[in-house]
Design an enzyme around this catalytic site. Structure first.
Site, PDB file in Angstrom:
ATOM      1  N   ASN A   1       0.837  -1.201   0.000  1.00 38.45           N
ATOM      2  CA  ASN A   1       0.000   0.000   0.000  1.00 38.45           C
ATOM      3  C   ASN A   1       0.873   1.254   0.000  1.00 38.45           C
ATOM      4  OD1 ASN A   1      -2.808   0.659   0.020  1.00 38.45           O
ATOM      5  ND2 ASN A   1      -2.614   1.404   2.112  1.00 38.45           N
TER       6      ASN A   1
ATOM      7  N   ILE B   1      -5.515   4.629  -7.465  1.00 41.79           N
ATOM      8  CA  ILE B   1      -5.466   3.383  -6.693  1.00 41.79           C
ATOM      9  C   ILE B   1      -5.663   3.864  -5.256  1.00 41.79           C
ATOM     10  CG2 ILE B   1      -4.140   1.339  -6.042  1.00 41.79           C
ATOM     11  CD1 ILE B   1      -4.761   1.514  -9.068  1.00 41.79           C
ATOM     12  N   PRO B   2      -6.881   3.724  -4.726  1.00 42.72           N
ATOM     13  CA  PRO B   2      -7.275   4.476  -3.516  1.00 42.72           C
ATOM     14  C   PRO B   2      -6.743   3.948  -2.194  1.00 42.72           C
ATOM     15  CG  PRO B   2      -9.071   3.099  -4.243  1.00 42.72           C
ATOM     16  CD  PRO B   2      -7.973   2.925  -5.254  1.00 42.72           C
ATOM     17  N   CYS B   3      -5.430   4.010  -2.018  1.00 43.43           N
ATOM     18  CA  CYS B   3      -4.841   3.560  -0.757  1.00 43.43           C
ATOM     19  C   CYS B   3      -5.278   4.446   0.411  1.00 43.43           C
ATOM     20  CB  CYS B   3      -3.324   3.477  -0.857  1.00 43.43           C
ATOM     21  SG  CYS B   3      -2.514   4.989  -1.356  1.00 43.43           S
ATOM     22  N   HIS B   4      -5.776   5.639   0.110  1.00 36.80           N
ATOM     23  CA  HIS B   4      -6.275   6.522   1.180  1.00 36.80           C
ATOM     24  C   HIS B   4      -7.537   5.952   1.837  1.00 36.80           C
ATOM     25  CE1 HIS B   4      -8.463   7.868  -2.419  1.00 36.80           C
ATOM     26  NE2 HIS B   4      -9.424   8.223  -1.595  1.00 36.80           N
TER      27      HIS B   4
END
Length: 158
Positions: free
Chosen positions: A116, A125-128
Site C-alpha cells: 500500500n 489506486i485508492p490507498c487513502h
C-alpha cells in the site's frame, strides 16, 4: 519506459505530479513543490491531459471512477494488492486485513501495508481508503492530514 512526460495538477491539498507516456500514466504522487512547475503545452500527451482533467473532476466532486490508461510497476503481490484496492468503493473504507483476505492471503497484513505504501498512483489506486481495523486512520505516504481530507471529500460527494 521511454518518453516520460510530467504534468502538475494543483489540487486543494498540494501539487500532484503526473508522470506518463503517450500510452499510459505510471505515477501520480504528491510533490513537495508548493506550486505547479510542469504545465500543459503542445507536446503534452493526451493521456496526461485526460488524467489531469479526471483528477480535476474528482476534486470538484463530479468523478468517482477513473478511466484513463495507467500501468503499475511492481511485484505480482504488489499488483494484486493494488488491484484489490480499486475494489474499495468511493467514499468507503477497508482495512489491510480486508485486502489480505480479498487476495487470498489473510496472514499477509503487514505485506499488504507495505505494498500500500509503495502505490505510485495516488487517489486512482485508492490507498487513502485503507484504515486500521480499529477504525483509526493509519499511515499514508501523502500525510495523514491528506488522507483525512480525501475521505471527508469523498463522503461529502457520495
Amino acid at each position: 519506459m521511454s518518453n516520460l512526460q510530467k504534468l502538475d495538477y494543483q489540487s486543494p491539498i498540494g501539487v500532484l505530479e503526473i508522470v506518463g507516456t503517450d500510452e499510459a500514466i505510471c505515477s501520480i504522487l504528491f510533490s513537495e513543490q508548493e506550486k505547479a512547475q510542469h504545465f500543459r503545452n503542445n507536446e503534452t500527451s493526451e493521456v496526461l491531459v485526460e488524467c489531469y482533467s479526471q483528477l480535476d473532476e474528482y476534486f470538484k466532486g463530479t468523478r468517482q471512477h477513473f478511466t484513463f490508461p495507467y500501468i503499475f510497476e511492481g511485484t505480482p503481490f504488489q499488483k494484486s494488492v493494488w488491484n484489490a484496492l480499486t475494489n474499495i468503493p468511493y467514499a468507503e473504507t477497508g482495512s489491510y486485513k480486508d485486502i489480505a483476505v480479498s487476495i487470498g492471503n489473510e496472514k499477509a497484513i503487514r505485506a499488504v501495508g507495505s505494498a500500500n505504501g509503495r502505490n505510485k498512483l495516488t487517489i486512482v489506486i485508492p490507498c487513502h481508503r485503507i484504515i486500521g481495523s480499529n477504525g483509526k486512520l493509519t499511515g499514508y505516504a501523502g500525510g495523514l492530514w491528506r488522507k483525512e481530507w480525501l475521505l471527508k471529500h469523498e463522503t461529502a460527494f457520495k
